[in-house]
Scaffold this motif. Structure first.
Motif, PDB file in Angstrom:
ATOM      1  N   GLU A   1     -34.413   2.053 -46.165  1.00 40.12           N
ATOM      2  CA  GLU A   1     -33.321   1.420 -46.902  1.00 40.12           C
ATOM      3  C   GLU A   1     -33.089  -0.012 -46.385  1.00 40.12           C
ATOM      4  O   GLU A   1     -32.928  -0.947 -47.161  1.00 40.12           O
ATOM      5  N   GLN A   2     -33.087  -0.135 -45.070  1.00 35.69           N
ATOM      6  CA  GLN A   2     -32.903  -1.462 -44.469  1.00 35.69           C
ATOM      7  C   GLN A   2     -34.077  -2.365 -44.802  1.00 35.69           C
ATOM      8  O   GLN A   2     -33.903  -3.556 -45.050  1.00 35.69           O
TER       9      GLN A   2
ATOM     10  N   SER B   1     -27.130  -1.894 -43.864  1.00 31.64           N
ATOM     11  CA  SER B   1     -27.554  -0.777 -44.703  1.00 31.64           C
ATOM     12  C   SER B   1     -28.025   0.392 -43.850  1.00 31.64           C
ATOM     13  O   SER B   1     -28.644   1.321 -44.331  1.00 31.64           O
ATOM     14  N   ASN B   2     -27.727   0.332 -42.550  1.00 31.64           N
ATOM     15  CA  ASN B   2     -27.976   1.450 -41.648  1.00 31.64           C
ATOM     16  C   ASN B   2     -26.926   2.515 -41.908  1.00 31.64           C
ATOM     17  O   ASN B   2     -25.810   2.427 -41.441  1.00 31.64           O
TER      18      ASN B   2
ATOM     19  N   VAL C   1     -28.811  -6.744 -43.797  1.00 32.90           N
ATOM     20  CA  VAL C   1     -29.918  -5.790 -43.666  1.00 32.90           C
ATOM     21  C   VAL C   1     -29.526  -4.664 -42.715  1.00 32.90           C
ATOM     22  O   VAL C   1     -29.683  -3.490 -43.030  1.00 32.90           O
TER      23      VAL C   1
ATOM     24  N   ALA D   1     -39.402  -1.340 -37.721  1.00 32.55           N
ATOM     25  CA  ALA D   1     -38.531  -0.418 -36.981  1.00 32.55           C
ATOM     26  C   ALA D   1     -37.278  -0.122 -37.794  1.00 32.55           C
ATOM     27  O   ALA D   1     -36.494   0.741 -37.434  1.00 32.55           O
ATOM     28  N   LEU D   2     -37.094  -0.855 -38.898  1.00 26.56           N
ATOM     29  CA  LEU D   2     -35.940  -0.601 -39.770  1.00 26.56           C
ATOM     30  C   LEU D   2     -36.173   0.692 -40.538  1.00 26.56           C
ATOM     31  O   LEU D   2     -37.319   1.100 -40.749  1.00 26.56           O
ATOM     32  N   ASN D   3     -35.094   1.326 -40.983  1.00 24.03           N
ATOM     33  CA  ASN D   3     -35.300   2.474 -41.869  1.00 24.03           C
ATOM     34  C   ASN D   3     -35.647   1.945 -43.267  1.00 24.03           C
ATOM     35  O   ASN D   3     -35.456   0.768 -43.558  1.00 24.03           O
TER      36      ASN D   3
ATOM     37  N   LYS E   1     -27.599   6.184 -38.651  1.00 27.42           N
ATOM     38  CA  LYS E   1     -28.617   6.149 -37.612  1.00 27.42           C
ATOM     39  C   LYS E   1     -28.064   6.420 -36.212  1.00 27.42           C
ATOM     40  O   LYS E   1     -28.573   7.259 -35.494  1.00 27.42           O
TER      41      LYS E   1
ATOM     42  N   LEU F   1     -35.599  -9.585 -36.792  1.00 30.39           N
ATOM     43  CA  LEU F   1     -35.558  -8.187 -37.239  1.00 30.39           C
ATOM     44  C   LEU F   1     -36.959  -7.604 -37.097  1.00 30.39           C
ATOM     45  O   LEU F   1     -37.922  -8.164 -37.624  1.00 30.39           O
TER      46      LEU F   1
ATOM     47  N   ARG G   1     -29.225 -11.141 -41.794  1.00 31.93           N
ATOM     48  CA  ARG G   1     -29.571 -10.100 -40.822  1.00 31.93           C
ATOM     49  C   ARG G   1     -28.496  -9.006 -40.814  1.00 31.93           C
ATOM     50  O   ARG G   1     -28.796  -7.822 -40.796  1.00 31.93           O
TER      51      ARG G   1
END
Ligand SMILES: Nc1ncnc2c1ncn2[C@@H]1O[C@H](COP(=O)(O)OP(=O)(O)OP(=O)(O)O)[C@@H](O)[C@H]1O
Ligand SMILES: [Mg+2]
Lengths: 225, 224
Positions: free
Chosen positions: B77-78, A47-48, A44, B73-75, A51, B69, A41
């Motif tokens: 890339e995510q 990689s923000n 993942v 709603a993740l971008n 934002k 997760l 998690r």
């Protein structure tokens, strides 16, 4: 919520401490799950890139603006791929039959930081696969003559399904693994799960009987998934 | 805690009146270690559901949470990283690359990773061992049976160690004996804790699963 034994898959009572089938302790099941997931998690969310502080700005200004622009442009054709726009014409328009045309593997040479493909071979085979070996990291590539008669060169990968093989059928390029289809001339998605991942176009030029691809964008290519 | 929480998702395809409701309101929770079989007639929305869970297909409505997760709603890339970390896909008729050996085919997802060549090789051999193909690591796909090719495709999906395997009719092209062998492999993976969601047309395959979700017209068929 139903619980299942991770060892044998048997459903376990909500309050059960052991699997009735194989005796595995339920805590262990949960622990196995946690260890497999650990760190994922965070990776993942890590990689923000940009934002946090801009998100309000995006929400208040950019999104309505973008929506407005989107609605405005909705009836215009999709934005084209700038690399494909610049690709040279090498033939009159080509009509592919509605039977799959698979890739043919060809040999290529490297000279002065360029990958060199023989144009006559590409024109004859229409759809070719080749590789670039960058110090042991093998990068799959493809080249084909589009319906408009352009030569299109690209990284041969559909990342979500790890496929490197495609075929041409009529006016479509099709992933051999997931069956996703793209428009042959533009690589715009038509149907299927991986439409956002067509072969990633790489620029090339034609000089005499050579299709020349600079190796820099090939070496620097990163998977989009 | 549920590994996958699906909350009232819908998927509509097509613009301007040609609206197809492929999925129209599905909610369920999937726990770590479950082996789910998704059953239903052609067009009932099975593949759509699978690609939505895999982060490949944006639901029109509703949310999907995986390991807490909220994946849409993740971008982008995510979400790409989400797929890399969590999901392995196995498709029907996974075409292997004909001029690469079995081992090289399994190494493909690593083409772009930072692991050393020796580590990649040993990891790939370990997975081939698991799917019963280690002794054929040097063969070309042409020299394998359909079931063996499917095993290599499964090895390829497993090589990055994803906690969730999504399989869309992995035995669709195989005869019943070969299918049973592949299903036994999935059952073994399940016993080791692998979470699997598998679309299948074959009633025979249901006995390997810990739970069946029956789809009808884009919904879960409650009668089943
Ligand atoms: N990309 C798409 N664009 C438009 N409609 C689609 C798309 N993908 C699927 N559909 C439609 O959505 C519905 C559900 O399709 P889906 O592929 O999820 O069904 P399925 O249960 O997997 O069927 P099958 O068993 O034949 O594979 C069908 O009516 C289908 O035609
Ligand atoms: Mg389907």
């Amino acid at each position: 919520m139903a619980k299942y034994c991770t060892q044998c898959g048997t459903q376990i009572e909500e309050s059960g401490k052991f699997c009735v089938e194989c005796g595995t302790p339920v805590e262990q099941s949960a622990a196995v799950g946690q260890s497999v997931l650990s760190g994922k998690r965070e990776r993942v969310l890590g990689s923000n890139k940009s934002k946090s502080n801009v998100s309000l700005f995006i929400a208040v200004i950019i999104v309505p603006l973008a929506l407005g622009i989107l609605i405005f442009f909705e009836n215009l054709p999709a934005l084209s791929n700038p690399i494909i726009d610049e690709q040279p014409l090498v033939a009159e328009s080509v009509t592919y039959p509605p039977v799959p045309r698979q890739m043919k593997t060809i040999e290529t040479r490297v000279r002065e930081n360029k990958i060199i493909l023989p144009l006559d071979v590409v024109l004859q085979k229409k759809f070719v696969a080749f590789e670039f070996n960058n110090n042991g990291r093998v990068i799959p590539l493809l080249a084909y003559v589009s319906g408009e008669g352009k030569v299109i060169t690209a990284i041969s990968m559909c990342e979500p399904c790890n496929s490197t093989r495609f075929h041409i059928k009529g006016e479509q390029l099709v992933c051999n693994s997931c069956g996703t289809t793209w428009e042959l001339n533009s690589l715009d998605g038509l149907s299927g799960a991986c439409q956002g991942y067509p072969p990633d176009a790489i620029p090339s030029i034609v000089v005499g009987n050579e299709i020349q691809i600079e190796i820099a964008p090939v070496i620097n290519w990163k998977p989009r998934v | 805690m549920a590994l996958i929480e699906i909350e009232n998702i819908e998927k509509h395809y097509g613009k301007n009146g040609t609206n197809v409701k492929a999925v129209s309101g599905i909610s369920t929770e999937i726990t770590f270690g479950e082996f789910i079989a998704v059953l239903g007639h052609s067009g009932s929305g099975k593949s759509t559901l699978l690609t939505m869970i895999g982060g490949l297909n944006h639901p029109t409505r509703g949310n999907i949470r995986v390991d807490d997760l909220d994946i849409y709603a993740l971008n982008p890339e995510q979400r790409a990283d989400f797929r890399k970390e969590y999901i392995g896909f196995v498709f029907q008729a996974f075409y292997l690359i004909p001029y690469l050996t079995v081992l090289e085919n399994v190494l493909i997802p690593f083409a772009i990773s930072d692991l050393s060549a020796a580590k990649r090789n040993s990891r790939a051999m370990q997975i081939l061992e698991k799917v019963g193909m280690a002794d054929k690591a040097d063969r070309l796909p042409d020299e394998l049976s359909g079931g063996e090719q499917e095993r290599v495709a499964i090895a390829r999906a497993l090589v990055n160690e994803p906690p969730i395997i999504l399989a869309d009719e992995p035995t669709g092209n195989l005869d019943s004996v070969t299918s049973a062998g592949i299903m036994q492999l999935f059952a073994d993976l399940h016993r080791e804790g692998q979470t699997i969601i598998m679309v299948t047309h074959n009633q025979e395959n249901l006995k390997y699963a810990s739970r069946t979700i029956s789809m009808k017209d884009g919904r879960i068929d409650q009668l089943n």
